[in-house]
Write an enzyme that holds these catalytic residues in place. Structure first.
Site, PDB file in Angstrom:
ATOM      1  N   ASN A   1     -12.952  -3.349   3.060  1.00 22.82           N
ATOM      2  CA  ASN A   1     -13.596  -2.070   2.674  1.00 22.82           C
ATOM      3  C   ASN A   1     -14.993  -1.867   1.538  1.00 22.82           C
ATOM      4  OD1 ASN A   1     -12.853  -1.033   5.203  1.00 22.82           O
ATOM      5  ND2 ASN A   1     -10.951  -0.471   4.357  1.00 22.82           N
TER       6      ASN A   1
ATOM      7  N   GLY B   1     -15.724   3.491   3.648  1.00 23.08           N
ATOM      8  CA  GLY B   1     -14.487   3.902   3.760  1.00 23.08           C
ATOM      9  C   GLY B   1     -13.445   3.184   2.074  1.00 23.08           C
ATOM     10  N   GLN B   2     -13.967   2.709   1.328  1.00 23.06           N
ATOM     11  CA  GLN B   2     -13.420   2.521   0.188  1.00 23.06           C
ATOM     12  C   GLN B   2     -13.391   3.548  -0.474  1.00 23.06           C
ATOM     13  OE1 GLN B   2     -16.243  -0.676  -2.323  1.00 23.06           O
ATOM     14  NE2 GLN B   2     -14.424  -1.125  -3.238  1.00 23.06           N
ATOM     15  N   SER B   3     -11.635   3.762  -1.570  1.00 24.64           N
ATOM     16  CA  SER B   3     -11.470   4.484  -2.143  1.00 24.64           C
ATOM     17  C   SER B   3     -11.278   4.196  -3.604  1.00 24.64           C
ATOM     18  CB  SER B   3     -10.508   5.334  -1.387  1.00 24.64           C
ATOM     19  OG  SER B   3      -9.176   4.689  -1.081  1.00 24.64           O
TER      20      SER B   3
ATOM     21  N   HIS C   1      -7.067  -5.830   2.351  1.00 30.53           N
ATOM     22  CA  HIS C   1      -5.619  -4.862   2.737  1.00 30.53           C
ATOM     23  C   HIS C   1      -5.465  -5.967   4.178  1.00 30.53           C
ATOM     24  CE1 HIS C   1      -6.985  -0.672   2.563  1.00 30.53           C
ATOM     25  NE2 HIS C   1      -7.995  -1.438   2.515  1.00 30.53           N
TER      26      HIS C   1
ATOM     27  N   ASP D   1       1.298  -1.076  -0.266  1.00 31.13           N
ATOM     28  CA  ASP D   1       0.753   0.157   0.571  1.00 31.13           C
ATOM     29  C   ASP D   1       0.782   1.164  -0.733  1.00 31.13           C
ATOM     30  OD1 ASP D   1      -3.375   1.032   0.816  1.00 31.13           O
ATOM     31  OD2 ASP D   1      -1.886   2.189   0.921  1.00 31.13           O
TER      32      ASP D   1
ATOM     33  N   HIS E   1     -10.400  -5.409  -3.063  1.00 38.94           N
ATOM     34  CA  HIS E   1      -9.114  -5.410  -2.448  1.00 38.94           C
ATOM     35  C   HIS E   1      -9.192  -5.912  -0.882  1.00 38.94           C
ATOM     36  CE1 HIS E   1      -9.958  -1.465  -2.415  1.00 38.94           C
ATOM     37  NE2 HIS E   1      -9.070  -1.433  -1.457  1.00 38.94           N
TER      38      HIS E   1
HETATM   39  P1  AMP Z   1     -10.126   1.410  -0.070  1.00 38.65           P
HETATM   40  O1  AMP Z   1     -10.227   2.411   1.028  1.00 38.65           O
HETATM   41  O2  AMP Z   1     -10.576   0.075   0.944  1.00 38.65           O
HETATM   42  O3  AMP Z   1     -10.565   1.316  -1.337  1.00 38.65           O
HETATM   43  O4  AMP Z   1      -8.567   0.991  -0.230  1.00 38.65           O
HETATM   44  C1  AMP Z   1      -7.561   2.006  -1.212  1.00 38.65           C
HETATM   45  C2  AMP Z   1      -5.940   1.827  -1.177  1.00 38.65           C
HETATM   46  O5  AMP Z   1      -5.576   2.152  -2.343  1.00 38.65           O
HETATM   47  C3  AMP Z   1      -5.184   2.701   0.648  1.00 38.65           C
HETATM   48  O6  AMP Z   1      -4.965   2.382   1.231  1.00 38.65           O
HETATM   49  C4  AMP Z   1      -4.840   3.550  -0.458  1.00 38.65           C
HETATM   50  O7  AMP Z   1      -4.089   3.863   0.460  1.00 38.65           O
HETATM   51  C5  AMP Z   1      -3.909   2.559  -1.531  1.00 38.65           C
HETATM   52  N1  AMP Z   1      -3.719   2.896  -2.677  1.00 38.65           N
HETATM   53  C6  AMP Z   1      -3.450   4.396  -3.679  1.00 38.65           C
HETATM   54  N2  AMP Z   1      -3.725   4.460  -4.993  1.00 38.65           N
HETATM   55  C7  AMP Z   1      -2.058   3.150  -4.688  1.00 38.65           C
HETATM   56  C8  AMP Z   1      -0.587   3.476  -4.883  1.00 38.65           C
HETATM   57  N3  AMP Z   1      -1.055   3.727  -6.549  1.00 38.65           N
HETATM   58  N4  AMP Z   1      -0.616   2.372  -4.696  1.00 38.65           N
HETATM   59  C9  AMP Z   1      -1.039   1.316  -4.015  1.00 38.65           C
HETATM   60  N5  AMP Z   1      -2.132   1.658  -2.884  1.00 38.65           N
HETATM   61  C10 AMP Z   1      -2.671   2.723  -3.857  1.00 38.65           C
END
Ligand code: AMP
Length: 114
Positions: free
Chosen positions: A87, A93-95, A102, A30, A100
């Site tokens: 998430n 909090g899924q972004s 974690h 991450d 995926h």
């Molecule tokens: P979520 O918020 O559960 O969707 O998790 C998305 C994760 O992706 C977050 O922990 C971010 O820090 C991670 N993330 C975003 N962009 C990248 C990237 N380019 N390389 C690795 N991790 C990333």
């Protein structure tokens, strides 16, 4: 998926620190780690979230757990404890909308989650 960040990482169109990959998934560090160990396990197949999981994905979902377990062992957090987090949806909090897991470990975590 043309505009999916994780698809681009999987296709090597964006840089990442890949720690494991096979025909079903890619695992990478991450970029904003929340613990000493913070790995994302991402299926190659683009699935938006848990809501997009099909019956035919059951083996793939099990594979995510299997590789999570192996990586936890490899990183030395299997005995002390670690957390697998998925998430799903905005309130959780899924972004990044490519499913995926974690894998976080190497420190103590509180409960309930924030
Ligand atoms: P979520 O918020 O559960 O969707 O998790 C998305 C994760 O992706 C977050 O922990 C971010 O820090 C991670 N993330 C975003 N962009 C990248 C990237 N380019 N390389 C690795 N991790 C990333």
């Amino acid at each position: 998926m043309n505009d999916c960040l994780f698809c681009k990482i999987i296709e090597r169109k964006l840089p990442s620190k890949i720690v494991f990959e096979d025909d079903k998934l890619v695992a990478f560090e991450d970029v904003n780690p929340q613990a000493p160990v913070h790995i994302l396990l991402v299926p190659r197949r683009h699935i938006e979230s848990v809501n997009g999981v099909e019956e035919t994905d059951r083996e793939l979902m099990g594979h995510l757990f299997w590789i999570s377990r192996k990586l936890a062992q490899e990183r030395g957090v299997a005995a002390s404890g670690y957390r697998l987090v998925v998430n799903s949806g905005a309130s959780a909090g899924q972004s990044v909308f490519h499913i995926h897991v974690h894998l976080v470990g190497g420190r103590a975590f509180g409960w309930p989650p924030g």
